[in-house]
Design a protein around this motif. Sequence first.
Motif, mmCIF file in Angstrom:
data_model
loop_
_atom_site.group_PDB
_atom_site.id
_atom_site.type_symbol
_atom_site.label_atom_id
_atom_site.label_comp_id
_atom_site.label_asym_id
_atom_site.label_seq_id
_atom_site.Cartn_x
_atom_site.Cartn_y
_atom_site.Cartn_z
ATOM 1 N N SER A 1 0.876 -1.192 0.242
ATOM 2 C CA SER A 1 -0.155 0.150 -0.080
ATOM 3 C C SER A 1 0.857 1.242 0.172
ATOM 4 O O SER A 1 1.991 1.021 0.409
ATOM 5 N N PHE A 2 0.524 2.338 -0.332
ATOM 6 C CA PHE A 2 1.230 3.371 -0.302
ATOM 7 C C PHE A 2 0.042 4.350 0.515
ATOM 8 O O PHE A 2 -0.531 4.544 0.776
ATOM 9 N N LYS A 3 0.611 4.553 2.020
ATOM 10 C CA LYS A 3 0.355 4.861 3.214
ATOM 11 C C LYS A 3 -0.131 5.917 3.609
ATOM 12 O O LYS A 3 0.220 6.784 3.371
ATOM 13 N N GLU A 4 -1.448 5.945 4.178
ATOM 14 C CA GLU A 4 -2.878 7.465 3.715
ATOM 15 C C GLU A 4 -3.173 7.628 2.302
ATOM 16 O O GLU A 4 -3.388 8.483 2.473
ATOM 17 N N SER A 5 -2.720 6.834 1.439
ATOM 18 C CA SER A 5 -2.851 7.605 -0.089
ATOM 19 C C SER A 5 -3.589 6.066 -0.117
ATOM 20 O O SER A 5 -4.554 6.425 -0.807
ATOM 21 N N LEU A 6 -3.409 5.471 -0.851
ATOM 22 C CA LEU A 6 -4.244 3.801 -1.387
ATOM 23 C C LEU A 6 -3.620 2.850 -1.057
ATOM 24 O O LEU A 6 -2.548 2.564 0.043
ATOM 25 N N THR A 7 -4.808 2.503 -0.573
ATOM 26 C CA THR A 7 -4.186 0.448 -0.083
ATOM 27 C C THR A 7 -3.619 -0.576 -1.654
ATOM 28 O O THR A 7 -3.797 0.260 -2.961
ATOM 29 N N ALA A 8 -2.780 -1.445 -1.088
ATOM 30 C CA ALA A 8 -2.502 -2.165 -2.282
ATOM 31 C C ALA A 8 -3.200 -2.666 -3.587
ATOM 32 O O ALA A 8 -2.611 -2.346 -4.189
ATOM 33 N N ILE A 9 -4.223 -2.964 -3.634
ATOM 34 C CA ILE A 9 -4.858 -3.518 -4.301
ATOM 35 C C ILE A 9 -5.514 -1.906 -5.497
ATOM 36 O O ILE A 9 -5.839 -1.812 -6.175
ATOM 37 N N GLN A 10 -6.136 -1.006 -4.842
ATOM 38 C CA GLN A 10 -5.496 0.255 -5.832
ATOM 39 C C GLN A 10 -4.564 0.489 -6.443
ATOM 40 O O GLN A 10 -4.202 1.194 -7.509
ATOM 41 N N VAL A 11 -3.551 0.519 -6.238
ATOM 42 C CA VAL A 11 -2.555 0.676 -6.553
ATOM 43 C C VAL A 11 -1.863 -0.343 -7.408
ATOM 44 O O VAL A 11 -1.533 -0.055 -8.930
ATOM 45 N N CYS A 12 -2.902 -1.858 -7.492
ATOM 46 C CA CYS A 12 -2.845 -2.331 -8.684
ATOM 47 C C CYS A 12 -3.875 -1.858 -9.277
ATOM 48 O O CYS A 12 -3.148 -2.158 -10.348
ATOM 49 N N ASP A 13 -4.614 -1.440 -8.877
ATOM 50 C CA ASP A 13 -4.970 -0.608 -10.220
ATOM 51 C C ASP A 13 -4.790 0.438 -11.155
ATOM 52 O O ASP A 13 -4.814 0.482 -11.999
ATOM 53 N N ALA A 14 -4.403 0.716 -10.135
ATOM 54 C CA ALA A 14 -3.764 2.540 -10.742
ATOM 55 C C ALA A 14 -2.385 1.690 -11.997
ATOM 56 O O ALA A 14 -2.904 2.385 -13.590
ATOM 57 N N ILE A 15 -1.240 0.922 -11.490
ATOM 58 C CA ILE A 15 -0.397 0.096 -12.139
ATOM 59 C C ILE A 15 -1.354 -0.304 -13.569
ATOM 60 O O ILE A 15 -0.870 0.179 -14.631
ATOM 61 N N GLU A 16 -2.169 -1.077 -13.702
ATOM 62 C CA GLU A 16 -2.997 -2.039 -14.220
ATOM 63 C C GLU A 16 -2.917 -0.953 -15.960
ATOM 64 O O GLU A 16 -3.335 -1.074 -17.128
ATOM 65 N N LYS A 17 -3.585 0.092 -14.836
ATOM 66 C CA LYS A 17 -4.404 1.352 -16.058
ATOM 67 C C LYS A 17 -3.123 1.663 -17.370
ATOM 68 O O LYS A 17 -3.841 1.472 -17.910
ATOM 69 N N GLY A 18 -2.515 1.513 -16.341
ATOM 70 C CA GLY A 18 -1.379 2.533 -17.261
ATOM 71 C C GLY A 18 -0.686 0.788 -18.060
ATOM 72 O O GLY A 18 -0.746 2.026 -18.614
ATOM 73 N N ILE A 19 -0.717 0.739 -17.367
ATOM 74 C CA ILE A 19 -0.174 -0.760 -19.302
ATOM 75 C C ILE A 19 -1.102 -0.929 -19.842
ATOM 76 O O ILE A 19 -0.901 -0.818 -20.839
ATOM 77 N N ARG A 20 -2.150 -0.951 -19.812
ATOM 78 C CA ARG A 20 -3.255 -1.015 -20.864
ATOM 79 C C ARG A 20 -3.197 -0.216 -21.644
ATOM 80 O O ARG A 20 -3.994 0.147 -22.738
ATOM 81 N N ASN A 21 -3.097 1.627 -21.148
ATOM 82 C CA ASN A 21 -2.991 2.952 -22.123
ATOM 83 C C ASN A 21 -2.059 2.146 -22.715
ATOM 84 O O ASN A 21 -1.794 3.192 -24.027
ATOM 85 N N THR A 22 -0.771 1.243 -22.999
ATOM 86 C CA THR A 22 0.224 1.687 -24.111
ATOM 87 C C THR A 22 -0.970 0.663 -25.522
ATOM 88 O O THR A 22 -0.308 0.871 -26.443
ATOM 89 N N GLY A 23 -1.874 -0.090 -25.139
ATOM 90 C CA GLY A 23 -2.770 -0.346 -26.214
ATOM 91 C C GLY A 23 -2.354 -1.704 -26.237
ATOM 92 O O GLY A 23 -2.711 -2.440 -27.229
ATOM 93 N N LYS A 24 -1.337 -2.287 -26.266
ATOM 94 C CA LYS A 24 -1.038 -3.862 -25.765
ATOM 95 C C LYS A 24 -1.686 -4.290 -25.509
ATOM 96 O O LYS A 24 -1.922 -4.398 -24.026
ATOM 97 N N LYS A 25 -1.784 -5.837 -25.521
ATOM 98 C CA LYS A 25 -2.104 -7.021 -24.637
ATOM 99 C C LYS A 25 -1.246 -8.420 -23.882
ATOM 100 O O LYS A 25 -0.489 -8.146 -24.761
#
Length: 385
Positions: free
Chosen positions: A13-37
């Motif tokens: 987690s990012f203390k006082e900011s995001l839970t670990a699963i929220q961090v996962c979701d943000a990173i995944e979104k960035g990866i998906r933004n490349t348009g690659k599968k």
Amino acid sequence: MKNNFNILIAPDSFKESLTAIQVCDAIEKGIRNTGKKFNIQKVPMADGGEGTLQSLVDAKNGTIVQCISHDPLMRPIKTKYGVLDGGKTAVIEMAQTSGLELLTIRERNPLCTTTYGTGELIKNALDQGCENIIIGIGGSATNDGGAGMLDALGVQFLNNKGNTIPKGGGGLSELYTINTETLDPRLHSCNISVACDVTNPLLGEKGATRVFGKQKGASDEMLVELENNLHKYSGLLENSFGKKVATIPGSGAAGGLGAGLLALPNCQLRSGFEIVKELVELEQKVDWANLIFTGEGKTDAQTQFGKVPYGIAQIAKKRKIPVVCLSGTHGPDTEILNKEGITAIFSILDGPMNLQEAMRNTPFLLQKTAEQVMRVFLIQNQNAL
């Protein structure tokens, strides 16, 4: 583009900011933004400290149990713990009931604070039918050697007149005898794993009182009293439970809560990361991966002492799998982590900003950084993908 490139996202987690699963979701979104599968698997991680409860509930599809307990000054509070594995395993964070952050600076007084609320959570988990209990014990406000916790589980702490002593580290000065016959019998068939990453013993210069007492509000005079009280307590505790616990590394954790827990029938102190690693079957997931993203709020030289990115890097290094660490900020000497298996470390900050602004924008900053990292990775590995 091949469809069998596997990316594991396993941050803290990012203390006082995001839970670990929220961090996962943000990173995944960035990866998906490349348009690659890519095949992406998300595993929210923790090291036994703050966030372990939520990370394990998210990773194991567990549930949160809400209950009423008592804070370090015995005030009723609403609190929670997690239940996993179909109700067989409970995850408890001691800080939920006995933590320093529950008190104002003026309220901090280890002569008065108690771990009673932590014992109440254990009892509640037993009432739910849990057979295994995981307890993270970082951030305590207490110095009672776990006496309050044991009290809540039925152990009687009596003075020389046979009366119950006051709660807190100060009340141990009156302790004359410990009655373990009234201990909750369900503990004899319950396995307890304590997530503990400190090695301090209960007593002495490196013990619970001398090392951690002042941050909990103890004056120099209090330190002497608290140390003397724990010395008396430890002898009676060991004689009553028939177990040597005071010198075990980690027995001084959380104001001696480690020692109180170790006195229980089936309890062991373990690395928090190791406990989480086993529960989420991390090694099997690393075997699956071609690339790993991890992260934490701040990365510095302390990361190598049991923190999530270091633990993941150690597993990946043996398998020669690249690891990218995304962090809110960097401290000094992070280059040592490159030698330990972290391929690259990136700060997600993209310009000058204050802490509040950075925390508010953490999801976007993580997403943006992950996308740019992946774009560079695609250029460097276009022949392999």
